[in-house]
Design a protein around this motif. Structure first.
Motif, PDB file in Angstrom:
ATOM      1  N   SER A  94       3.732  -8.030   3.951  1.00  0.00           N
ATOM      2  CA  SER A  94       5.145  -7.648   4.039  1.00  0.00           C
ATOM      3  C   SER A  94       5.884  -8.621   4.933  1.00  0.00           C
ATOM      4  CB  SER A  94       5.289  -6.225   4.583  1.00  0.00           C
ATOM      5  OG  SER A  94       4.698  -5.289   3.703  1.00  0.00           O
ATOM      6  N   VAL A  95       7.052  -9.037   4.478  1.00  0.00           N
ATOM      7  CA  VAL A  95       7.925  -9.926   5.251  1.00  0.00           C
ATOM      8  C   VAL A  95       9.135  -9.128   5.705  1.00  0.00           C
ATOM      9  CG1 VAL A  95       9.463 -11.914   5.133  1.00  0.00           C
ATOM     10  CG2 VAL A  95       7.190 -12.043   4.095  1.00  0.00           C
ATOM     11  N   ILE A  96       9.357  -9.068   7.011  1.00  0.00           N
ATOM     12  CA  ILE A  96      10.551  -8.434   7.555  1.00  0.00           C
ATOM     13  C   ILE A  96      11.531  -9.531   7.945  1.00  0.00           C
ATOM     14  CG2 ILE A  96       9.469  -8.200   9.852  1.00  0.00           C
ATOM     15  CD1 ILE A  96      11.278  -5.700  10.247  1.00  0.00           C
ATOM     16  N   GLU A 151      12.794 -17.187   0.399  1.00  0.00           N
ATOM     17  CA  GLU A 151      11.746 -18.075  -0.109  1.00  0.00           C
ATOM     18  C   GLU A 151      10.367 -17.737   0.453  1.00  0.00           C
ATOM     19  OE1 GLU A 151      12.033 -22.210   0.708  1.00  0.00           O
ATOM     20  OE2 GLU A 151      12.066 -21.994   2.878  1.00  0.00           O
ATOM     21  N   LEU A 152      10.287 -17.292   1.702  1.00  0.00           N
ATOM     22  CA  LEU A 152       8.990 -16.988   2.291  1.00  0.00           C
ATOM     23  C   LEU A 152       8.349 -15.779   1.609  1.00  0.00           C
ATOM     24  CD1 LEU A 152       7.024 -17.922   4.490  1.00  0.00           C
ATOM     25  CD2 LEU A 152       8.077 -16.257   6.022  1.00  0.00           C
ATOM     26  N   SER A 153       9.169 -14.786   1.250  1.00  0.00           N
ATOM     27  CA  SER A 153       8.640 -13.621   0.538  1.00  0.00           C
ATOM     28  C   SER A 153       8.067 -14.040  -0.806  1.00  0.00           C
ATOM     29  CB  SER A 153       9.755 -12.582   0.330  1.00  0.00           C
ATOM     30  OG  SER A 153      10.351 -12.230   1.560  1.00  0.00           O
ATOM     31  N   ASP A 154       8.748 -14.957  -1.469  1.00  0.00           N
ATOM     32  CA  ASP A 154       8.279 -15.448  -2.758  1.00  0.00           C
ATOM     33  C   ASP A 154       6.992 -16.253  -2.597  1.00  0.00           C
ATOM     34  OD1 ASP A 154       8.539 -15.993  -5.598  1.00  0.00           O
ATOM     35  OD2 ASP A 154       9.150 -18.004  -5.037  1.00  0.00           O
ATOM     36  N   VAL A 168       4.761 -10.304   8.431  1.00  0.00           N
ATOM     37  CA  VAL A 168       5.326 -11.575   8.875  1.00  0.00           C
ATOM     38  C   VAL A 168       6.814 -11.365   9.098  1.00  0.00           C
ATOM     39  CG1 VAL A 168       5.797 -13.968   8.204  1.00  0.00           C
ATOM     40  CG2 VAL A 168       3.625 -12.899   7.555  1.00  0.00           C
ATOM     41  N   SER A 169       7.361 -11.963  10.150  1.00  0.00           N
ATOM     42  CA  SER A 169       8.802 -11.886  10.382  1.00  0.00           C
ATOM     43  C   SER A 169       9.426 -13.254  10.168  1.00  0.00           C
ATOM     44  CB  SER A 169       9.110 -11.392  11.800  1.00  0.00           C
ATOM     45  OG  SER A 169       8.586 -12.276  12.773  1.00  0.00           O
ATOM     46  N   THR A 170      10.663 -13.252   9.698  1.00  0.00           N
ATOM     47  CA  THR A 170      11.371 -14.509   9.487  1.00  0.00           C
ATOM     48  C   THR A 170      12.866 -14.266   9.519  1.00  0.00           C
ATOM     49  OG1 THR A 170      11.461 -16.500   8.094  1.00  0.00           O
ATOM     50  CG2 THR A 170      11.514 -14.393   6.965  1.00  0.00           C
ATOM     51  N   GLY A 171      13.609 -15.332   9.744  1.00  0.00           N
ATOM     52  CA  GLY A 171      15.064 -15.259   9.753  1.00  0.00           C
ATOM     53  C   GLY A 171      15.629 -16.661   9.877  1.00  0.00           C
ATOM     54  N   VAL A 172      16.905 -16.797   9.592  1.00  0.00           N
ATOM     55  CA  VAL A 172      17.569 -18.099   9.581  1.00  0.00           C
ATOM     56  C   VAL A 172      18.680 -18.137  10.615  1.00  0.00           C
ATOM     57  CG1 VAL A 172      18.890 -19.736   8.184  1.00  0.00           C
ATOM     58  CG2 VAL A 172      17.039 -18.424   7.132  1.00  0.00           C
ATOM     59  N   SER A 173      18.751 -19.220  11.386  1.00  0.00           N
ATOM     60  CA  SER A 173      19.823 -19.439  12.355  1.00  0.00           C
ATOM     61  C   SER A 173      19.819 -18.334  13.415  1.00  0.00           C
ATOM     62  CB  SER A 173      21.171 -19.535  11.629  1.00  0.00           C
ATOM     63  OG  SER A 173      22.175 -20.029  12.482  1.00  0.00           O
ATOM     64  N   LYS A 174      20.906 -17.599  13.557  1.00  0.00           N
ATOM     65  CA  LYS A 174      20.897 -16.486  14.514  1.00  0.00           C
ATOM     66  C   LYS A 174      19.832 -15.462  14.141  1.00  0.00           C
ATOM     67  CE  LYS A 174      23.948 -12.982  16.553  1.00  0.00           C
ATOM     68  NZ  LYS A 174      23.369 -11.775  15.951  1.00  0.00           N
ATOM     69  N   GLY A 175      19.608 -15.303  12.840  1.00  0.00           N
ATOM     70  CA  GLY A 175      18.522 -14.435  12.397  1.00  0.00           C
ATOM     71  C   GLY A 175      17.161 -14.991  12.782  1.00  0.00           C
ATOM     72  N   GLY A 176      17.030 -16.327  12.793  1.00  0.00           N
ATOM     73  CA  GLY A 176      15.795 -16.949  13.246  1.00  0.00           C
ATOM     74  C   GLY A 176      15.574 -16.734  14.731  1.00  0.00           C
ATOM     75  N   ALA A 177      16.644 -16.827  15.505  1.00  0.00           N
ATOM     76  CA  ALA A 177      16.546 -16.528  16.934  1.00  0.00           C
ATOM     77  C   ALA A 177      16.140 -15.070  17.134  1.00  0.00           C
ATOM     78  CB  ALA A 177      17.876 -16.819  17.620  1.00  0.00           C
ATOM     79  N   ASP A 215       3.830  -6.591  16.613  1.00  0.00           N
ATOM     80  CA  ASP A 215       4.395  -6.012  15.391  1.00  0.00           C
ATOM     81  C   ASP A 215       4.072  -6.830  14.150  1.00  0.00           C
ATOM     82  OD1 ASP A 215       5.470  -3.842  16.669  1.00  0.00           O
ATOM     83  OD2 ASP A 215       7.508  -4.149  15.918  1.00  0.00           O
ATOM     84  N   VAL A 216       3.952  -8.140  14.307  1.00  0.00           N
ATOM     85  CA  VAL A 216       3.692  -9.019  13.163  1.00  0.00           C
ATOM     86  C   VAL A 216       2.578  -9.999  13.517  1.00  0.00           C
ATOM     87  CG1 VAL A 216       6.070  -8.833  12.331  1.00  0.00           C
ATOM     88  CG2 VAL A 216       5.425 -10.755  13.808  1.00  0.00           C
ATOM     89  N   THR A 217       1.951 -10.559  12.485  1.00  0.00           N
ATOM     90  CA  THR A 217       0.874 -11.530  12.687  1.00  0.00           C
ATOM     91  C   THR A 217       1.413 -12.943  12.843  1.00  0.00           C
ATOM     92  OG1 THR A 217      -0.617 -10.155  11.375  1.00  0.00           O
ATOM     93  CG2 THR A 217      -1.260 -12.448  11.699  1.00  0.00           C
ATOM     94  N   VAL A 218       2.483 -13.241  12.086  1.00  0.00           N
ATOM     95  CA  VAL A 218       3.078 -14.579  12.085  1.00  0.00           C
ATOM     96  C   VAL A 218       4.592 -14.449  12.111  1.00  0.00           C
ATOM     97  CG1 VAL A 218       3.330 -16.749  10.795  1.00  0.00           C
ATOM     98  CG2 VAL A 218       1.134 -15.534  10.771  1.00  0.00           C
TER      99      VAL A 218
END
Length: 430
Positions: A83-85, A99-102, A154-163, A175-178
């Protein structure tokens, strides 16, 4: 005939499996406390999708402060999949597959940030818009949906979401592995001066000179420029009361180099001194649109600006090179780029926290995959590389804020990324 029956049986079994998963998922969603959901269009390749409303406390340490509903898009692939959050930094208007979820063939949980879009209480108290509360929102969602999805997260985000991805891992490291933050700035002060060093070193000296000369040239022609910007703003239905129209013009000129590099503008496109005023204004609007400083945008990003002024830190506009050319903005100090809601006074409280986060990332921030664009202005405040942690950095040569993505990796970068994912998640990628 036997082949036909075999194919039919396979299709029927697959259909029944999809129906069963759909039914089972809805049953489990019904059982989650304080979660409502509505079925939405299913993205290609997924089994089903929903928009969730998750009841969140305004203050996670004191429920008496009240609640708000946080919007979450859930795209379900399989109970057995990772699961990608996605930790959004702003509003999330519609469901889309990241793209990471895909790449990971993962379920996707896409979380709109607290106090943006539909995820806001009726009356916003900005005292509760901070990293502690925002990451507690994510942790609560992780706990809820972790009852359904038992695989790797796995967690991911872009720009402010990446921060936000980075901050989330700091507050909730298990909470997440990567974690895979894209183009994520982690500032170290209210006005991070690493931005200015970036402007002095990025690109060629010739290009840097062209940028500064364009800024000075268009400031000199303000009398011809302002009517054209006013006409453009009317067409965009943009209004200027937070800052007046002349201040907005000067801010767009100061913003120009930041946006130029952030979004990958071309030095060859900078108009020459002899170009028409119309061409110069068109170029300014293309690179640093004056409506970015309109009331409408100020309101849209009010929560972002509050966070930047109160805890994140941000950047300012150096004015030394434009002394005597700025008529509407303050002339005695750099103008800060965090435009707080209704000009409210906000005391910066993030210094110690940002230091602690930086030290943690340097010594304990394992299993991060950082992705930055080599030409992106925000790479100036990237998380520095550290040999003390088991993490990976990808700085994509020539890429910017909008295209520093896995799909644009070189073959060797993709190979390194795939090996890292295999080692850390125990899955192989095609």
């Amino acid at each position: 005939m036997k082949i036909y029956n075999l194919v039919f049986a396979f299709c029927l079994a697959f259909f029944n499996q999809v129906v069963a998963q759909h039914s089972d998922l809805e049953t489990q969603l019904f059982d989650l406390p304080d979660v409502s959901f509505e079925k939405i269009d299913t993205p290609e390749g997924y089994q089903s999708a929903y928009v969730l409303k998750v009841k969140q406390p305004i203050d996670h340490s004191d429920a008496s402060k009240g609640y708000f509903q946080q919007k979450v898009y859930l795209s379900h692939l399989s109970f057995d999949a990772p699961s990608v959050i996605i930790t959004q930094g702003y509003t999330k208007a519609k469901n889309s597959i990241f793209e990471l979820s895909d790449i990971l063939k993962a379920n996707q949980i896409d979380v709109e940030h607290r106090y943006f879009g539909d995820s806001s209480p009726e009356n916003i108290d900005y005292d509760y818009l901070n990293l502690k509360q925002a990451t507690a929102d994510l942790h609560h969602i992780r706990e809820l949906l972790g009852e359904i999805y038992k695989g790797k997260w796995v967690s991911t985000g872009v720009s402010k979401g990446g921060a936000t991805t980075i901050f989330y891992r700091y507050f909730y490291p298990n909470d997440v592995t990567v974690s895979v933050p894209y183009v994520a700035p982690i500032n170290n002060s209210f006005e991070d001066e690493r931005i200015y060093k970036f402007f002095d070193t990025i690109g060629t000296a010739k290009c840097r000179n062209k940028i500064e000369n364009f800024q000075k040239d268009i400031l000199k022609h303000r009398k011809e420029v302002l009517p054209l910007l006013e006409f453009y703003s009317l067409g965009q239905n943009a209004h200027y009361t937070y800052v007046n129209d002349e201040q907005a013009f000067e801010l767009s000129v100061l913003e120009y180099p930041f946006s130029f590099w952030q979004w990958g503008s071309d030095c060859d496109d900078i108009p020459s001194k002899n170009a028409s005023i119309e061409d110069k204004v068109k170029h300014l609007i293309k690179v640093a649109d004056v409506t970015f400083f309109s009331d409408e945008i100020m309101k849209k990003y009010a929560s972002h600006y509050y966070q930047s002024a109160e805890e994140f830190g941000y950047y300012g506009y150096e004015i030394e090179d434009f002394k005597g050319m700025l008529k509407a903005l303050p002339k005695d100090k750099n103008t800060h780029a965090a435009f707080t809601p209704d000009h409210m006074k906000v005391d910066f409280k993030g210094g110690e926290l940002l230091t602690d986060i930086g030290e943690w990332l340097e010594t304990e921030g394992n299993h991060f995959i950082y992705i930055y664009g080599g030409n992106d202005t925000w790479s100036a405040t990237a998380v520095p590389k550290s040999d003390a942690v088991d993490s990976q950095w990808f700085v994509l040569k020539g890429k910017h804020h909008g295209n520093a993505r896995i799909k644009n990796f070189t073959a060797s970068e993709r190979e390194r990324f795939n090996k890292t994912i295999k080692d850390w998640l125990g899955i192989s990628l095609n």
